[in-house]
Design a protein around this motif. Sequence first.
Motif, PDB file in Angstrom:
ATOM      1  N   UNK A  51      40.596  22.396  30.298  1.00 45.16           N
ATOM      2  CA  UNK A  51      39.946  23.703  30.155  1.00 45.16           C
ATOM      3  C   UNK A  51      40.259  24.288  28.779  1.00 45.16           C
ATOM      4  N   UNK A  52      39.495  25.282  28.386  1.00 45.59           N
ATOM      5  CA  UNK A  52      39.739  25.957  27.111  1.00 45.59           C
ATOM      6  C   UNK A  52      40.297  27.361  27.319  1.00 45.59           C
ATOM      7  N   UNK A  53      40.998  27.566  28.424  1.00 43.13           N
ATOM      8  CA  UNK A  53      41.541  28.893  28.702  1.00 43.13           C
ATOM      9  C   UNK A  53      42.968  28.788  29.220  1.00 43.13           C
ATOM     10  N   UNK A  54      43.650  29.912  29.119  1.00 48.90           N
ATOM     11  CA  UNK A  54      45.015  30.032  29.620  1.00 48.90           C
ATOM     12  C   UNK A  54      45.011  31.076  30.728  1.00 48.90           C
ATOM     13  N   UNK A  55      45.647  30.749  31.841  1.00 50.29           N
ATOM     14  CA  UNK A  55      45.821  31.712  32.920  1.00 50.29           C
ATOM     15  C   UNK A  55      47.114  32.465  32.630  1.00 50.29           C
ATOM     16  N   UNK A  56      46.998  33.775  32.554  1.00 54.99           N
ATOM     17  CA  UNK A  56      48.141  34.637  32.303  1.00 54.99           C
ATOM     18  C   UNK A  56      48.431  35.408  33.580  1.00 54.99           C
ATOM     19  N   UNK A  57      49.616  35.201  34.143  1.00 54.37           N
ATOM     20  CA  UNK A  57      50.070  35.937  35.319  1.00 54.37           C
ATOM     21  C   UNK A  57      51.128  36.919  34.841  1.00 54.37           C
ATOM     22  N   UNK A  58      51.095  38.140  35.354  1.00 49.41           N
ATOM     23  CA  UNK A  58      52.093  39.104  34.926  1.00 49.41           C
ATOM     24  C   UNK A  58      52.410  40.103  36.035  1.00 49.41           C
ATOM     25  N   UNK A  59      53.631  40.602  35.978  1.00 50.13           N
ATOM     26  CA  UNK A  59      54.113  41.596  36.921  1.00 50.13           C
ATOM     27  C   UNK A  59      54.489  42.841  36.137  1.00 50.13           C
ATOM     28  N   UNK A  60      54.001  43.992  36.598  1.00 51.27           N
ATOM     29  CA  UNK A  60      54.346  45.267  35.965  1.00 51.27           C
ATOM     30  C   UNK A  60      54.833  46.239  37.032  1.00 51.27           C
ATOM     31  N   UNK A  61      55.648  47.171  36.593  1.00 50.22           N
ATOM     32  CA  UNK A  61      56.118  48.243  37.456  1.00 50.22           C
ATOM     33  C   UNK A  61      55.397  49.516  37.049  1.00 50.22           C
ATOM     34  N   UNK A  62      54.704  50.145  37.999  1.00 49.92           N
ATOM     35  CA  UNK A  62      53.900  51.334  37.741  1.00 49.92           C
ATOM     36  C   UNK A  62      54.302  52.399  38.753  1.00 49.92           C
ATOM     37  N   UNK A  94      61.671  50.423  44.904  1.00 48.40           N
ATOM     38  CA  UNK A  94      62.407  51.685  44.740  1.00 48.40           C
ATOM     39  C   UNK A  94      61.429  52.833  44.533  1.00 48.40           C
ATOM     40  N   UNK A  95      61.433  53.449  43.352  1.00 44.38           N
ATOM     41  CA  UNK A  95      60.579  54.609  43.106  1.00 44.38           C
ATOM     42  C   UNK A  95      59.267  54.243  42.408  1.00 44.38           C
ATOM     43  N   UNK A  96      58.930  52.969  42.352  1.00 45.76           N
ATOM     44  CA  UNK A  96      57.691  52.548  41.695  1.00 45.76           C
ATOM     45  C   UNK A  96      57.019  51.464  42.537  1.00 45.76           C
ATOM     46  N   UNK A  97      55.939  50.943  42.005  1.00 47.39           N
ATOM     47  CA  UNK A  97      55.199  49.864  42.647  1.00 47.39           C
ATOM     48  C   UNK A  97      55.229  48.643  41.745  1.00 47.39           C
ATOM     49  N   UNK A  98      55.416  47.487  42.336  1.00 44.89           N
ATOM     50  CA  UNK A  98      55.412  46.225  41.603  1.00 44.89           C
ATOM     51  C   UNK A  98      54.052  45.574  41.844  1.00 44.89           C
ATOM     52  N   UNK A  99      53.308  45.410  40.764  1.00 45.64           N
ATOM     53  CA  UNK A  99      51.988  44.787  40.823  1.00 45.64           C
ATOM     54  C   UNK A  99      52.036  43.429  40.148  1.00 45.64           C
ATOM     55  N   UNK A 100      51.430  42.444  40.795  1.00 39.17           N
ATOM     56  CA  UNK A 100      51.325  41.098  40.222  1.00 39.17           C
ATOM     57  C   UNK A 100      49.838  40.815  40.030  1.00 39.17           C
ATOM     58  N   UNK A 101      49.468  40.492  38.802  1.00 42.75           N
ATOM     59  CA  UNK A 101      48.077  40.224  38.443  1.00 42.75           C
ATOM     60  C   UNK A 101      47.939  38.846  37.831  1.00 42.75           C
ATOM     61  N   UNK A 102      46.707  38.353  37.825  1.00 41.25           N
ATOM     62  CA  UNK A 102      46.372  37.144  37.098  1.00 41.25           C
ATOM     63  C   UNK A 102      45.099  37.415  36.310  1.00 41.25           C
ATOM     64  N   UNK A 103      44.991  36.761  35.170  1.00 46.70           N
ATOM     65  CA  UNK A 103      43.830  36.924  34.317  1.00 46.70           C
ATOM     66  C   UNK A 103      43.673  35.671  33.461  1.00 46.70           C
ATOM     67  N   UNK A 104      42.506  35.514  32.875  1.00 41.11           N
ATOM     68  CA  UNK A 104      42.217  34.327  32.078  1.00 41.11           C
ATOM     69  C   UNK A 104      41.861  34.759  30.656  1.00 41.11           C
ATOM     70  N   UNK A 105      42.443  34.053  29.684  1.00 43.68           N
ATOM     71  CA  UNK A 105      42.184  34.311  28.269  1.00 43.68           C
ATOM     72  C   UNK A 105      41.828  33.001  27.571  1.00 43.68           C
ATOM     73  N   UNK A 106      41.129  33.110  26.473  1.00 42.57           N
ATOM     74  CA  UNK A 106      40.804  31.946  25.658  1.00 42.57           C
ATOM     75  C   UNK A 106      42.090  31.316  25.121  1.00 42.57           C
TER      76      UNK A 106
END
Length: 160
Positions: A51-62, A94-106
Amino acid sequence: MSVSAQDIDKRYVMHIGAEGTVYHFLPVKVSSYRIDKKTHCTYDMTYNTSEDSIVLNFTVFVETENGIDSLALCSGKNAVANSCLNLLYVERAKESYRYRYTSRFSYVDIKSLFAEKSPLIFTFYGDKTFECSYTDKKWKKECRMINEVFNLIRIQKSIQ
């Protein structure tokens, strides 16, 4: 300064499959210094030579229940954005939310970001906008390792 094979081995794993060679860049934590508190994001990447893309998975606290709706990556003169984020899960932390996302980039776009001397900045957009980035020292080390793996990918693709 070159990177030893032992250092690189701590940063990625490779699997050979029927659809190509898969390079999984192991998770890395980058920090954010927001006005209200210090937080961070963790990301990992996966590249398949077929493939010509990279899958980027990330976790953020919001702090809100709304999460984020888009992501921009910037390093030096190079920038890419993506509003096509797929939520994998959300959980209370705790006092925030942990979100896990995935996305695709070139692949070319991601590779260009790691070619820059300026640290990569992740800008997250949602109810609140915040950034995560590397320290200069950590970025320099990360770039050497990631670019060495990109070189292995280039070699792999040239012989397929």
